[in-house]
Design an enzyme around this catalytic site. Structure first.
Site, PDB file in Angstrom:
ATOM      1  N   GLU A  70      58.615  83.222  16.046  1.00  0.00           N
ATOM      2  CA  GLU A  70      58.488  82.145  17.041  1.00  0.00           C
ATOM      3  C   GLU A  70      57.345  81.231  16.618  1.00  0.00           C
ATOM      4  O   GLU A  70      56.254  81.703  16.276  1.00  0.00           O
ATOM      5  CB  GLU A  70      58.185  82.729  18.435  1.00  0.00           C
ATOM      6  CG  GLU A  70      58.005  81.632  19.485  1.00  0.00           C
ATOM      7  CD  GLU A  70      57.757  82.163  20.895  1.00  0.00           C
ATOM      8  OE1 GLU A  70      57.926  83.365  21.141  1.00  0.00           O
ATOM      9  OE2 GLU A  70      57.389  81.332  21.757  1.00  0.00           O
TER      10      GLU A  70
ATOM     11  N   VAL B   7      59.627  92.203  19.225  1.00  0.00           N
ATOM     12  CA  VAL B   7      58.836  91.958  20.444  1.00  0.00           C
ATOM     13  C   VAL B   7      59.083  90.550  20.967  1.00  0.00           C
ATOM     14  O   VAL B   7      59.414  89.655  20.206  1.00  0.00           O
ATOM     15  CB  VAL B   7      57.330  92.150  20.155  1.00  0.00           C
ATOM     16  CG1 VAL B   7      57.055  93.566  19.711  1.00  0.00           C
ATOM     17  CG2 VAL B   7      56.793  91.165  19.105  1.00  0.00           C
ATOM     18  N   THR B   8      58.903  90.371  22.279  1.00  0.00           N
ATOM     19  CA  THR B   8      58.679  91.399  23.273  1.00  0.00           C
ATOM     20  C   THR B   8      60.015  91.705  23.960  1.00  0.00           C
ATOM     21  O   THR B   8      60.885  90.841  24.041  1.00  0.00           O
ATOM     22  CB  THR B   8      57.641  90.988  24.359  1.00  0.00           C
ATOM     23  OG1 THR B   8      58.138  89.845  25.079  1.00  0.00           O
ATOM     24  CG2 THR B   8      56.301  90.657  23.739  1.00  0.00           C
TER      25      THR B   8
ATOM     26  N   GLN C  81      75.205  98.999  34.412  1.00  0.00           N
ATOM     27  CA  GLN C  81      76.549  98.471  34.731  1.00  0.00           C
ATOM     28  C   GLN C  81      77.516  98.653  33.559  1.00  0.00           C
ATOM     29  O   GLN C  81      78.265  97.746  33.201  1.00  0.00           O
ATOM     30  CB  GLN C  81      76.467  96.985  35.118  1.00  0.00           C
ATOM     31  CG  GLN C  81      75.538  96.700  36.290  1.00  0.00           C
ATOM     32  CD  GLN C  81      75.505  95.232  36.625  1.00  0.00           C
ATOM     33  OE1 GLN C  81      76.496  94.680  37.095  1.00  0.00           O
ATOM     34  NE2 GLN C  81      74.372  94.612  36.379  1.00  0.00           N
TER      35      GLN C  81
ATOM     36  N   LYS D  44      62.064  79.956  14.796  1.00  0.00           N
ATOM     37  CA  LYS D  44      62.666  79.512  16.059  1.00  0.00           C
ATOM     38  C   LYS D  44      61.580  78.925  16.967  1.00  0.00           C
ATOM     39  O   LYS D  44      60.487  79.488  17.076  1.00  0.00           O
ATOM     40  CB  LYS D  44      63.388  80.681  16.744  1.00  0.00           C
ATOM     41  CG  LYS D  44      62.505  81.865  17.100  1.00  0.00           C
ATOM     42  CD  LYS D  44      63.367  83.007  17.586  1.00  0.00           C
ATOM     43  CE  LYS D  44      62.561  84.188  18.086  1.00  0.00           C
ATOM     44  NZ  LYS D  44      61.741  83.967  19.253  1.00  0.00           N
TER      45      LYS D  44
ATOM     46  N   CYS E 175      61.579  87.637  24.119  1.00  0.00           N
ATOM     47  CA  CYS E 175      62.406  87.184  22.991  1.00  0.00           C
ATOM     48  C   CYS E 175      63.565  88.135  22.679  1.00  0.00           C
ATOM     49  O   CYS E 175      64.638  87.688  22.274  1.00  0.00           O
ATOM     50  CB  CYS E 175      61.532  86.947  21.777  1.00  0.00           C
ATOM     51  SG  CYS E 175      60.404  85.553  22.064  1.00  0.00           S
TER      52      CYS E 175
ATOM     53  N   ASP F 212      60.227  88.561  15.751  1.00  0.00           N
ATOM     54  CA  ASP F 212      58.860  88.090  16.041  1.00  0.00           C
ATOM     55  C   ASP F 212      57.758  89.132  15.867  1.00  0.00           C
ATOM     56  O   ASP F 212      56.813  89.189  16.681  1.00  0.00           O
ATOM     57  CB  ASP F 212      58.794  87.507  17.467  1.00  0.00           C
ATOM     58  CG  ASP F 212      59.723  86.320  17.666  1.00  0.00           C
ATOM     59  OD1 ASP F 212      60.442  85.949  16.717  1.00  0.00           O
ATOM     60  OD2 ASP F 212      59.734  85.763  18.781  1.00  0.00           O
TER      61      ASP F 212
ATOM     62  N   LYS G 199      62.411  81.190  22.702  1.00  0.00           N
ATOM     63  CA  LYS G 199      62.380  82.640  22.854  1.00  0.00           C
ATOM     64  C   LYS G 199      63.627  83.261  22.218  1.00  0.00           C
ATOM     65  O   LYS G 199      63.554  84.300  21.570  1.00  0.00           O
ATOM     66  CB  LYS G 199      62.286  83.020  24.337  1.00  0.00           C
ATOM     67  CG  LYS G 199      61.101  82.405  25.072  1.00  0.00           C
ATOM     68  CD  LYS G 199      59.780  82.713  24.393  1.00  0.00           C
ATOM     69  CE  LYS G 199      58.600  82.130  25.179  1.00  0.00           C
ATOM     70  NZ  LYS G 199      57.349  82.178  24.373  1.00  0.00           N
TER      71      LYS G 199
END
Ligand code: TIU
Length: 218
Positions: free
Chosen positions: A72, A154-155, A199, A126, A159, A24, A129
């Site tokens: 997008e 971005v962002t 994690q 698309k 997305c 995007d 997002k």
């Protein structure tokens, strides 16, 4: 196999099964005076990605990575825009400084000149997002035997996150490039990147572009 120093640990990838995803990088989000700025956002927070991403794209192309761009946006009649999205984004489809906002075919919807796709590089349109929802991205990746994604654009917290979270669930190994992803909000940029690699790399790895470029040129 190229290996990149990354967080939480080294990321190894085979170039022939790796795609560089550029999410995007559209004028509506990045151009001064555009839609993003009209919402009160500081587009400089996104524009700082253009220079490193230009260099990474050049290195990726030279190394033979598959390059995939996304945009997008919606059909001109907005029939693919959920009413719930439109209610919270009533400016979608309205006339903006660069044409109808987030509408396919409009100047503002297209990718910025600096990162113009080259012939043969897929551009995935698309409505959401994430880059998988209601698109052919999964088929494009499968057909080319892609297993790893180097993710930019971005962002970061919208997305990029939505796409990387789903890509991880689909079994792709995702390396997010911290200087080639951008958020209008510095706090979200920082925390968004931390979330990915926390994690033990809960849904991906994070590295910077010079490390990837060096690995591609080894
Ligand atoms: N591409 C993308 O992230 N779309 C957004 O709407 N992002 C915002 O941060 N608004």
């Amino acid at each position: 196999m190229p290996t990149v120093e990354a967080d939480p640990g080294p990321f190894s990838f085979a170039p022939e099964s790796t795609a560089l995803l550029v999410i995007d990088m559209q004028r509506d989000f990045l151009l001064p005076g555009g839609f993003g700025e009209s919402l009160g956002n500081d587009v400089a927070q996104l524009r700082c990605t253009i220079e490193p991403l230009t260099a990474l794209l050049a290195a990726g192309r030279a190394a033979g990575l598959k390059i995939i761009h996304t945009r997008e946006g919606h059909l001109p009649d907005l029939s693919d825009c959920p009413p719930a999205k439109l209610r919270r984004g009533p400016m979608i489809g309205k006339e903006g400084p660069f044409g109808r906002i987030l509408i396919r075919g409009e100047y503002g919807h297209d990718i910025i000149d600096e990162l113009r796709p080259e012939a043969g590089e897929p551009v995935v349109d698309k409505p959401g997002k994430g880059a998988f929802y209601a698109t052919d991205l999964s088929k494009i990746l499968d057909n080319d035997g892609i297993k790893s994604l180097i993710v930019t654009g971005v962002t970061t917290e919208v997305c990029v996150h939505t796409t990387v979270r789903e890509a991880n669930d689909r079994g792709y190994e995702c390396l997010v490039i911290k200087d080639c992803v951008g958020s209008y909000f510095p706090e979200f940029q920082r925390v968004g990147l931390r979330m990915i690699a926390a994690q033990g790399g809960i849904f991906g790895w994070v590295a910077d572009s010079p490390a990837v470029i060096a690995a591609l040129q080894e």
